[in-house]
Write a protein that holds these residues in place. Structure first.
Motif, PDB file in Angstrom:
ATOM      1  N   LYS A  57       0.918  -1.039  -0.050  1.00 15.18           N
ATOM      2  CA  LYS A  57       0.076   0.016   0.048  1.00 15.18           C
ATOM      3  C   LYS A  57       0.926   1.337  -0.071  1.00 15.18           C
ATOM      4  N   VAL A  58       0.291   2.286  -0.719  1.00 15.32           N
ATOM      5  CA  VAL A  58       1.251   3.530  -0.788  1.00 15.32           C
ATOM      6  C   VAL A  58       0.137   4.747  -0.232  1.00 15.32           C
ATOM      7  N   TRP A  59       0.607   5.669   0.450  1.00 17.74           N
ATOM      8  CA  TRP A  59      -0.089   6.808   0.878  1.00 17.74           C
ATOM      9  C   TRP A  59       0.441   8.159   0.068  1.00 17.74           C
ATOM     10  N   SER A  60      -0.558   8.993  -0.399  1.00 19.33           N
ATOM     11  CA  SER A  60      -0.075  10.208  -0.874  1.00 19.33           C
ATOM     12  C   SER A  60      -0.314  11.383   0.346  1.00 19.33           C
ATOM     13  N   ASN A  61       0.602  12.328   0.212  1.00 19.40           N
ATOM     14  CA  ASN A  61       0.405  13.460   1.289  1.00 19.40           C
ATOM     15  C   ASN A  61      -0.667  14.256   1.100  1.00 19.40           C
ATOM     16  N   GLU A  62      -1.501  13.962   0.006  1.00 24.14           N
ATOM     17  CA  GLU A  62      -2.648  14.779   0.047  1.00 24.14           C
ATOM     18  C   GLU A  62      -4.032  14.123  -0.312  1.00 24.14           C
ATOM     19  N   PRO A  63      -4.932  14.315   0.056  1.00 23.04           N
ATOM     20  CA  PRO A  63      -6.070  13.695   0.163  1.00 23.04           C
ATOM     21  C   PRO A  63      -6.930  13.847  -1.225  1.00 23.04           C
ATOM     22  N   ASP A  64      -7.629  12.780  -1.604  1.00 23.84           N
ATOM     23  CA  ASP A  64      -8.726  12.741  -2.701  1.00 23.84           C
ATOM     24  C   ASP A  64      -7.474  12.625  -4.107  1.00 23.84           C
ATOM     25  N   VAL A  65      -6.532  12.073  -4.147  1.00 23.73           N
ATOM     26  CA  VAL A  65      -5.595  12.039  -5.360  1.00 23.73           C
ATOM     27  C   VAL A  65      -6.378  10.818  -5.929  1.00 23.73           C
ATOM     28  N   ILE A  66      -5.671  10.622  -7.426  1.00 29.01           N
ATOM     29  CA  ILE A  66      -5.991   9.562  -8.223  1.00 29.01           C
ATOM     30  C   ILE A  66      -4.630   8.681  -8.180  1.00 29.01           C
ATOM     31  N   TYR A  67      -4.714   7.273  -7.881  1.00 31.05           N
ATOM     32  CA  TYR A  67      -3.575   6.611  -7.857  1.00 31.05           C
ATOM     33  C   TYR A  67      -3.507   5.944  -9.259  1.00 31.05           C
ATOM     34  N   ASP A  68      -2.330   5.821  -9.930  1.00 30.69           N
ATOM     35  CA  ASP A  68      -2.149   4.897 -11.241  1.00 30.69           C
ATOM     36  C   ASP A  68      -0.811   4.159 -11.245  1.00 30.69           C
ATOM     37  N   ILE A  69      -0.619   3.456 -12.444  1.00 25.51           N
ATOM     38  CA  ILE A  69       0.403   2.442 -12.363  1.00 25.51           C
ATOM     39  C   ILE A  69       0.958   2.781 -13.734  1.00 25.51           C
ATOM     40  N   PHE A  70       2.451   2.961 -14.041  1.00 22.74           N
ATOM     41  CA  PHE A  70       2.721   2.771 -15.312  1.00 22.74           C
ATOM     42  C   PHE A  70       4.123   2.016 -15.401  1.00 22.74           C
ATOM     43  N   GLU A  71       4.222   1.273 -16.527  1.00 23.08           N
ATOM     44  CA  GLU A  71       5.540   0.466 -16.419  1.00 23.08           C
ATOM     45  C   GLU A  71       6.726   1.012 -16.922  1.00 23.08           C
ATOM     46  N   LYS A  72       7.764   0.377 -16.166  1.00 24.82           N
ATOM     47  CA  LYS A  72       9.198   0.800 -16.667  1.00 24.82           C
ATOM     48  C   LYS A  72       9.507   0.008 -17.804  1.00 24.82           C
ATOM     49  N   ILE A  81      -3.688  -1.060  -8.989  1.00 23.08           N
ATOM     50  CA  ILE A  81      -3.869  -0.161  -7.907  1.00 23.08           C
ATOM     51  C   ILE A  81      -5.184   0.271  -7.516  1.00 23.08           C
ATOM     52  N   SER A  82      -5.532   0.462  -6.224  1.00 24.09           N
ATOM     53  CA  SER A  82      -7.078   0.769  -6.218  1.00 24.09           C
ATOM     54  C   SER A  82      -6.882   2.242  -5.930  1.00 24.09           C
ATOM     55  N   LYS A  83      -8.064   2.780  -5.688  1.00 26.43           N
ATOM     56  CA  LYS A  83      -8.128   4.344  -5.468  1.00 26.43           C
ATOM     57  C   LYS A  83      -7.633   4.770  -3.889  1.00 26.43           C
ATOM     58  N   ASN A  84      -7.502   3.742  -3.003  1.00 29.97           N
ATOM     59  CA  ASN A  84      -7.001   3.903  -1.973  1.00 29.97           C
ATOM     60  C   ASN A  84      -5.571   3.745  -1.871  1.00 29.97           C
ATOM     61  N   GLY A  85      -4.973   3.392  -2.961  1.00 28.88           N
ATOM     62  CA  GLY A  85      -3.477   3.204  -2.941  1.00 28.88           C
ATOM     63  C   GLY A  85      -3.068   1.785  -2.500  1.00 28.88           C
ATOM     64  N   ASP A  86      -3.931   0.825  -2.656  1.00 31.38           N
ATOM     65  CA  ASP A  86      -3.606  -0.624  -2.464  1.00 31.38           C
ATOM     66  C   ASP A  86      -3.150  -1.198  -3.574  1.00 31.38           C
ATOM     67  N   ILE A  87      -1.848  -1.847  -3.425  1.00 30.99           N
ATOM     68  CA  ILE A  87      -1.470  -2.447  -4.616  1.00 30.99           C
ATOM     69  C   ILE A  87      -1.684  -3.997  -4.631  1.00 30.99           C
ATOM     70  N   TYR A  88      -2.157  -4.352  -5.910  1.00 29.00           N
ATOM     71  CA  TYR A  88      -2.441  -5.766  -5.982  1.00 29.00           C
ATOM     72  C   TYR A  88      -1.885  -6.524  -7.121  1.00 29.00           C
ATOM     73  N   VAL A  89      -1.383  -7.764  -7.024  1.00 27.52           N
ATOM     74  CA  VAL A  89      -0.967  -8.811  -8.108  1.00 27.52           C
ATOM     75  C   VAL A  89      -2.286  -9.256  -8.528  1.00 27.52           C
ATOM     76  N   THR A  90      -2.311  -9.469  -9.795  1.00 28.54           N
ATOM     77  CA  THR A  90      -3.932  -9.796 -10.440  1.00 28.54           C
ATOM     78  C   THR A  90      -3.813 -11.247 -11.087  1.00 28.54           C
ATOM     79  N   GLU A  91      -2.606 -11.832 -11.021  1.00 30.88           N
ATOM     80  CA  GLU A  91      -2.455 -13.242 -11.210  1.00 30.88           C
ATOM     81  C   GLU A  91      -1.252 -13.847 -10.914  1.00 30.88           C
ATOM     82  N   PRO A  92      -1.267 -15.107 -10.798  1.00 31.64           N
ATOM     83  CA  PRO A  92      -0.276 -15.978 -10.305  1.00 31.64           C
ATOM     84  C   PRO A  92       0.916 -15.809 -11.275  1.00 31.64           C
ATOM     85  N   LEU A  93       2.363 -15.524 -10.723  1.00 31.53           N
ATOM     86  CA  LEU A  93       3.384 -15.399 -11.598  1.00 31.53           C
ATOM     87  C   LEU A  93       4.078 -16.689 -11.498  1.00 31.53           C
TER      88      LEU A  93
END
Length: 833
Positions: free
Chosen positions: A260-275, A285-297
């Protein structure tokens, strides 16, 4: 509130009488009226209503506030005190006139007094002290708290327009403030410096003195208030989590929360982009900053992932710096051992001793290297045949190295052994097949069929790669092995590797070939000694002997060869102005057969050179000219004195260096002219050229010769290094061609000068501004006599044509009339016959 006593009121009335002087419009008949009065200011007279008979007095009612009234007899409307905008902004009154009996004559009329605000109230903060919290690395300009002040003055005027600022900043360790405030809203936010430097480990508490001014802070007379703002710096919430470990091939129901990650500001939109650019990224990632793995690796497919988490506001702007997230896929034992080869073939010589390493069984495991999941163990499961005994082989359990247990193998007992090797990890097992070939030991030496192949005669010009002799040796060891393959080598007599011997692996026949060019004059005879060996070493008790050696001689036959030049190409650089008979270079060739060499030249089309036939010295035969040809290429011929047909050629290249030997000229690509009549101000561009290299004419000089009145009629001015402007100095030119003498200098070394008479036409011009030349009539039209002669000639030709046509028609008509009689005569002759 200020009020008037009786004496003061008397003075006020007298003042009103005085104000009623001509020119002051403060009195008038009774009617509806509006008055605008600034608050404060004390007692004052607003107006005097005049009586109109039968009215003898006035009466007022309404919102008097205890200080607004009218003097009944004089009609003076006055304020006996100070109005207050903050208490009441509008006073509504009614005035009427009365007769002697007290009856209403006119009215009531509406009198409205509008109180105008003055800046008489300082702004006030709504708190005596403010407290705020800011996170480390917060976005610059993003408010984390507000201060608020109010002003009791009229909000529609500048009196209540407030401006906020930071007066002091405690502590202030940097040149720039760490905080900033919006002067209109009171929003406090980190500055760019603060966003970078705020750190609770270095300074956790700051005190700001915030000031607020009315009048929008634009005047020095504005009211000011201030307040303390206590700001606590807290650690940033926006941090990358530690490296995330995920076990591969998880059986959990996905998606699975991994961090999970937390922003210093409320009501932000979380997003992921690839390296990395992957077909799919198995994370969300959810709207609350929870990071998920979506399938077995699968670690064997990809063992690490790196991506970024970003936050954006509702406009799409980045809020925090991107966080880099690292994910490591932990290994589980989910892969069996794999044999690197379907069948491992190992060759063992008969004389291998017990304990010898004979080969290695190779297997791999795709689980993580250097872990127990990929640790392999080896064990021989079976041996076929089990003859002459079981357990002829041993395998090291951790390395897979295969060894002989005790005795040497014998091919006559079994040529092959088949082993099944069990390879296991902590969970899986695999069988690897191994085939052991027992090969014959190299205990037989190659034996030549001849000990002497006599001699071979070859011409010295024979082509490289030509086979000059075939030799043969035999070997009694097992065919198609390293023990029986024969390698032929020249042992003696060929220090320069002039010959090579190639072996046919099927027949062991050797082919002696020429490897380098032969030369009778250097080596006329080769006495060659040839060895025959095997690539596989002999057993210790067997040695090569004379049976593995043969010899033969190679006689090189002399061939008359052409002379050979010492250099493949002859080059020289000479100045184009060198005198005739100057030595340019010397060429040299020799004849392999020691014959004398004669020299000559071919291709000397300009006859610039000559060569001494005996010495090869090349001289100039006539003056050189770089402008005619800068790179002069010919050929030198070297021939034998006693056999001229034997000759060789080599290129001779002469590079002529330029000297300044060409005077400059005027380029005549286009005619020079001026339109008639000359009006003044015209000019034309002229160009100088030079046949020499640009080095010598990088800068031309143009001037007029002092002749033919040139300097009075013309002038010349420089344009650039190769061009100049020529222009007439006056307009009195006739319509004709003028010779303008121009002196050109190329500024070379030595400088060359040339006088050129430039033809300049003064001519009438066409609409396209080009010179138009009228053709002289006396040269373009025939004279009257010539015209009559031409006309008579044409008439005679026409008459001759008509006469010929008339004659032809008459002759044809006559012939047609005589034709019937001729036909009748021919018929009668035919009957008589």
């Amino acid at each position: 509130m200020l009020k008037l006593c009786g004496f003061q009121f008397l003075l006020l009335v007298q003042s009103a009488m005085w104000l009623n002087l001509e020119g002051l419009r403060v009195s008038g008949p009774l009617k509806d009226m509006d008055f605008f009065v600034q608050e404060g200011g004390g007692p004052r007279i607003l107006h005097q209503f005049t009586l109109e008979p039968p009215a003898v007095s006035f009466r007022m009612s309404g919102e008097k506030a205890g200080i607004i009234d009218i003097e009944p007899r004089t009609g003076i409307l006055y304020i006996n005190g100070s109005l207050d905008w903050e208490t009441k902004q509008v006073h509504k009154l009614q005035v009427e006139s009365l007769d002697k009996s007290g009856n209403k004559v006119k009215g009531p009329y509406s009198v409205t007094i509008h109180v105008e605000d003055i800046n008489d109230n300082p702004p006030e903060f709504d708190q005596k002290r403010y407290f705020g919290i800011v996170r480390q690395n917060s976005r610059p300009g993003k408010p984390f708290m507000y201060v608020h002040a109010t002003d009791r003055d009229d909000p529609t005027t500048p009196h209540a327009q407030l401006s906020y600022s930071i007066l002091h900043h405690f502590p202030n360790p940097y040149k720039e403030m760490l905080f900033q405030i919006d002067n209109a809203t009171g929003a406090i936010s980190p500055s760019r410096t603060g966003s970078y430097y705020l750190d609770p480990q270095k300074q956790a508490i700051f005190t700001l003195v915030v000031s607020v001014k009315d009048m929008a802070g634009t005047t020095i007379n504005a009211f000011t208030s201030s307040v303390d703002v206590i700001i606590t710096v807290m650690e940033s919430l926006w941090k990358a989590p530690p490296i995330i470990h995920i076990k591969e091939n998880s059986t959990q129901v996905h998606p699975v929360n991994i961090s999970k990650v937390w922003s210093n500001e409320p009501d932000v939109i979380y997003d992921i982009f690839e390296k990395e650019k992957l077909p799919r990224l198995p994370f969300s990632i959810s709207k609350n900053g929870d990071i998920y793995v979506t399938e077995p690796l699968d670690r064997e497919e990809k063992d690490t992932y790196t991506f970024f988490v970003v936050t954006k506001d509702n406009t799409g702007e980045l809020v925090d710096k991107p966080l880099q997230i690292h994910v490591i896929v932990d290994d589980i034992n989910d892969n069996p051992p794999v044999c690197q080869q379907t069948l491992t073939v190992i060759e063992v010589q008969e004389n291998e001793m017990g304990g010898s390493n004979i080969g290695t069984v190779l297997a791999t495991d795709m689980d993580k290297e250097d872990t127990l999941n990929s640790r392999l163990r080896f064990q021989i499961q079976s041996q076929e045949p089990e003859f002459p005994e079981k357990n002829l082989f041993y395998i090291q359990k951790d390395t897979g190295i295969l060894q002989l247990t005790g005795r040497s193998l014998r091919k006559r007992e079994s040529a092959k052994y088949f082993l099944k090797v069990l390879v296991t990890d902590s969970k899986y097992e695999t069988i690897c097949d191994v085939e052991v070939h027992v090969i014959d030991i190299n205990d037989q030496i190659p034996i030549f069929e001849k000990s002497d192949y006599d001699n071979v005669t070859v011409a010295e010009n024979m082509t490289i790669g030509t086979v000059i002799l075939e030799i043969q040796a035999t070997d009694g060891d097992e065919p198609d092995t390293g023990s029986s393959l024969i390698i032929y080598q020249v042992k003696e007599g060929d220090p320069n590797n002039t010959f090579i011997i190639e072996t046919d692996s099927q027949t062991n026949r050797g082919f002696v070939k020429i490897n380098k060019a032969l030369d009778f004059e250097t080596t006329p005879v080769y006495n060659l000694v040839i060895n025959a060996t095997n690539p596989e070493p002999l057993v210790s008790h067997v040695q090569y002997n004379s049976s593995s050696t043969t010899m033969f001689k190679v006689f090189v036959k002399n061939v008359d060869e052409p002379p050979v030049f010492l250099n493949p190409v002859y080059k020289a650089e000479v100045s184009e102005d060198i005198p005739v008979n100057t030595l340019v270079m010397t060429v040299e060739a020799y004849d392999p057969e020691k014959d004398s060499v004669r020299y000559s030249l071919e291709g000397d089309v300009r006859k610039w050179l000559r060569i001494d036939p005996a010495t090869g010295r090349v001289y100039t035969a006539s003056p050189l000219d770089r402008e005619a040809e800068e790179i002069y290429s010919i050929e030198v011929v070297a021939s034998e004195q006693n056999n001229a047909a034997q000759k060789s050629k080599a290129p001779l290249i002469l590079h002529l260096l330029d000297v300044n030997d060409n005077p400059p000229e005027i380029a005549t690509d286009y005619p020079t002219f001026f339109c008639y009549p000359v009006s003044g101000g015209e000019r034309t561009l002229i160009q100088a050229t030079d046949a020499d290299k640009q080095f010598f004419y990088s800068k031309f000089t143009f001037s007029l010769a002092d002749e033919m009145n040139a300097r009075n009629n013309w002038e010349i001015s420089k344009f650039n290094a190769t061009h100049a402007y020529l222009s007439p100095k006056h307009a009195n030119f006739e319509e004709k061609v003028y010779d303008v003498p121009i002196i050109l200098n190329d500024n070379g070394n030595p400088a060359l000068q040339n006088k050129v008479n430039l033809k300049v036409s003064i001519c009438k011009c066409s609409s396209e501004n080009s010179c138009f030349i009228e053709i002289d009539r006396e040269h373009s039209w025939p004279t009257p006599g010539q015209a009559i002669g031409i006309l008579l000639g044409v008439l005679l030709i026409i008459g001759a044509i008509l006469a010929g046509t008339f004659y032809h028609m008459k002759h044809k008509e006559k012939k047609e009339k005589s034709h019937p009689k001729d036909a009748k005569d021919k018929a009668e002759l035919s009957t008589l016959a």
